[in-house]
Design an enzyme around this catalytic site. Structure first.
Site, mmCIF file in Angstrom:
data_model
loop_
_atom_site.group_PDB
_atom_site.id
_atom_site.type_symbol
_atom_site.label_atom_id
_atom_site.label_comp_id
_atom_site.label_asym_id
_atom_site.label_seq_id
_atom_site.Cartn_x
_atom_site.Cartn_y
_atom_site.Cartn_z
ATOM 1 N N ASP A 103 -12.133 2.401 18.250
ATOM 2 C CA ASP A 103 -11.629 3.624 17.633
ATOM 3 C C ASP A 103 -11.985 3.672 16.155
ATOM 4 O O ASP A 103 -12.482 4.664 15.644
ATOM 5 C CB ASP A 103 -10.100 3.745 17.825
ATOM 6 C CG ASP A 103 -9.350 2.465 17.450
ATOM 7 O OD1 ASP A 103 -9.992 1.447 17.115
ATOM 8 O OD2 ASP A 103 -8.113 2.482 17.495
ATOM 9 N N ASP A 106 -12.115 -1.189 10.346
ATOM 10 C CA ASP A 106 -11.386 -1.280 9.084
ATOM 11 C C ASP A 106 -11.940 -2.509 8.337
ATOM 12 O O ASP A 106 -13.005 -2.433 7.736
ATOM 13 C CB ASP A 106 -9.897 -1.377 9.446
ATOM 14 C CG ASP A 106 -8.962 -1.392 8.264
ATOM 15 O OD1 ASP A 106 -9.420 -1.411 7.125
ATOM 16 O OD2 ASP A 106 -7.732 -1.391 8.475
ATOM 17 N N GLY A 108 -13.096 -5.177 9.792
ATOM 18 C CA GLY A 108 -14.174 -5.734 10.601
ATOM 19 C C GLY A 108 -13.793 -7.031 11.305
ATOM 20 O O GLY A 108 -14.603 -7.596 12.028
ATOM 21 N N LEU A 111 -14.052 -6.599 15.072
ATOM 22 C CA LEU A 111 -15.452 -6.489 15.469
ATOM 23 C C LEU A 111 -16.111 -7.864 15.456
ATOM 24 O O LEU A 111 -16.807 -8.243 16.398
ATOM 25 C CB LEU A 111 -16.171 -5.529 14.511
ATOM 26 C CG LEU A 111 -17.637 -5.276 14.823
ATOM 27 C CD1 LEU A 111 -17.789 -4.655 16.205
ATOM 28 C CD2 LEU A 111 -18.251 -4.368 13.767
HETATM 29 P P1 5GP Z 1 -10.043 -4.420 11.704
HETATM 30 O O1 5GP Z 1 -10.009 -5.665 12.525
HETATM 31 O O2 5GP Z 1 -11.428 -3.821 11.528
HETATM 32 O O3 5GP Z 1 -9.350 -4.588 10.370
HETATM 33 O O4 5GP Z 1 -9.140 -3.382 12.403
HETATM 34 C C1 5GP Z 1 -9.547 -2.797 13.546
HETATM 35 C C2 5GP Z 1 -8.397 -2.339 14.388
HETATM 36 O O5 5GP Z 1 -7.208 -2.118 13.605
HETATM 37 C C3 5GP Z 1 -8.746 -1.017 14.987
HETATM 38 O O6 5GP Z 1 -9.357 -1.191 16.238
HETATM 39 C C4 5GP Z 1 -7.405 -0.322 15.066
HETATM 40 O O7 5GP Z 1 -6.797 -0.650 16.289
HETATM 41 C C5 5GP Z 1 -6.617 -0.887 13.925
HETATM 42 N N1 5GP Z 1 -6.669 -0.001 12.743
HETATM 43 C C6 5GP Z 1 -7.484 -0.093 11.662
HETATM 44 N N2 5GP Z 1 -7.278 0.904 10.784
HETATM 45 C C7 5GP Z 1 -6.295 1.670 11.323
HETATM 46 C C8 5GP Z 1 -5.635 2.881 10.898
HETATM 47 O O8 5GP Z 1 -5.882 3.490 9.848
HETATM 48 N N3 5GP Z 1 -4.685 3.367 11.748
HETATM 49 C C9 5GP Z 1 -4.347 2.752 12.913
HETATM 50 N N4 5GP Z 1 -3.414 3.324 13.652
HETATM 51 N N5 5GP Z 1 -4.963 1.620 13.357
HETATM 52 C C10 5GP Z 1 -5.920 1.093 12.565
HETATM 53 MG MG MG Z 2 -8.289 -1.088 17.982
#
Ligand code: 5GP
Ligand code: MG
Length: 178
Positions: A103, A106, A108, A111
Site C-alpha cells: 500500500d 514509508d 522501507g 520492503l
Molecule cells: P515501512 O516499513 O516502509 O516503514 O512501513 C510500511 C508499512 O507501514 C506499510 O505497508 C503500512 O502498512 C504502514 N504505514 C506506513 N506509513 C503509513 C501511513 O501513513 N498510514 C498508515 N495507516 N500506515 C502506514
Molecule cells: Mg502494509
C-alpha cells in the site's frame, strides 16, 4: 466526505477515490507493458495492500498468479522498524518474476524484509509496486519500480491503510489533521 473522525484523531480528504483509480490504471498499464511475456507472481503484503492489490489485479491483462504474505511493523501511527512475519510465502516462486505489492512505502523496513526473504529463493526477478511512497521517510536503496503518489511524511488512512485497525475500507485516502 471531506472530514473524518477515527477514535481520537481527525482526518481530511487527501486523495479522492477517482484519482486513486486513475493511478492504479496507470501502474497496471506499465506492468502490462513491461511484464506481459514473463511468468509473474504478484505478492501482496497484508493487511494494507489488500485493496490496491485487488484493484490492480483486475486491471492486469496477462495470465499471472497472486499470493499474499502478512507482515507487521506499525504500532499506532509510527513505523516500529521491527518487522514481524505472520504468514510467509507458501507458493512455488522459483524462476518466477515477483511483483511485490504494498500500500505504502514509508521507511522501507518492510520492503527490505520481504526483499531479503525473496533473495533466499531462486526467483527470476523482483519488482516493487506501491500506491503511495514517502520519499522523505525512505531509508533504503531498493528501487520502487512502480510508485504511485509521492506524498509528504504525514500519516494517512483509507484504501487499505488503517489507524488502529479502522479506516481500511474507505475508498479515498485521508490525511491526519494537525
Ligand atoms: P515501512 O516499513 O516502509 O516503514 O512501513 C510500511 C508499512 O507501514 C506499510 O505497508 C503500512 O502498512 C504502514 N504505514 C506506513 N506509513 C503509513 C501511513 O501513513 N498510514 C498508515 N495507516 N500506515 C502506514
Ligand atoms: Mg502494509
Amino acid at each position: 466526505m471531506v472530514k473524518l473522525n477515527i477514535l481520537d484523531k481527525q482526518f481530511r480528504l487527501f486523495i479522492p477515490a477517482e484519482k486513486i483509480q486513475q493511478e492504479v490504471q496507470r501502474i497496471a498499464d506499465q506492468i502490462n507493458t513491461d511484464l506481459k511475456n514473463e511468468d509473474v507472481v504478484f505478492l501482496g503484503i497484508l493487511n494494507g495492500a489488500f485493496m490496491f492489490a485487488s484493484d490492480l489485479l483486475r486491471k492486469i491483462n496477462f495470465n499471472s498468479k497472486i499470493s499474499f504474505v502478512k507482515l507487521a511493523s506499525y504500532e499506532g501511527t509510527r513505523s516500529s522498524g521491527n518487522v514481524r512475519e505472520l504468514i510467509g510465502v507458501n507458493e512455488d516462486i522459483s524462476n518466477k518474476h515477483l511483483i511485490v505489492i504494498d500500500d505504502i512505502i514509508d521507511t522501507g523496513h518492510t520492503l527490505e524484509a520481504i526483499i531479503e526473504e525473496l533473495s533466499k529463493r531462486k526467483v527470476a526477478g523482483v519488482k516493487v509496486a506501491a500506491l503511495l511512497f514517502k520519499p522523505a521517510a525512505y531509508q533504503k536503496n531498493i528501487p520502487v519500480d512502480y510508485a504511485g503518489f509521492k506524498i509528504p511524511n504525514d500519516f494517512v488512512v483509507g484504501y487499505g491503510l488503517d489507524y488502529e485497525g479502522f479506516g481500511r475500507n474507505l475508498t479515498s485516502i485521508y490525511t491526519l489533521t494537525k
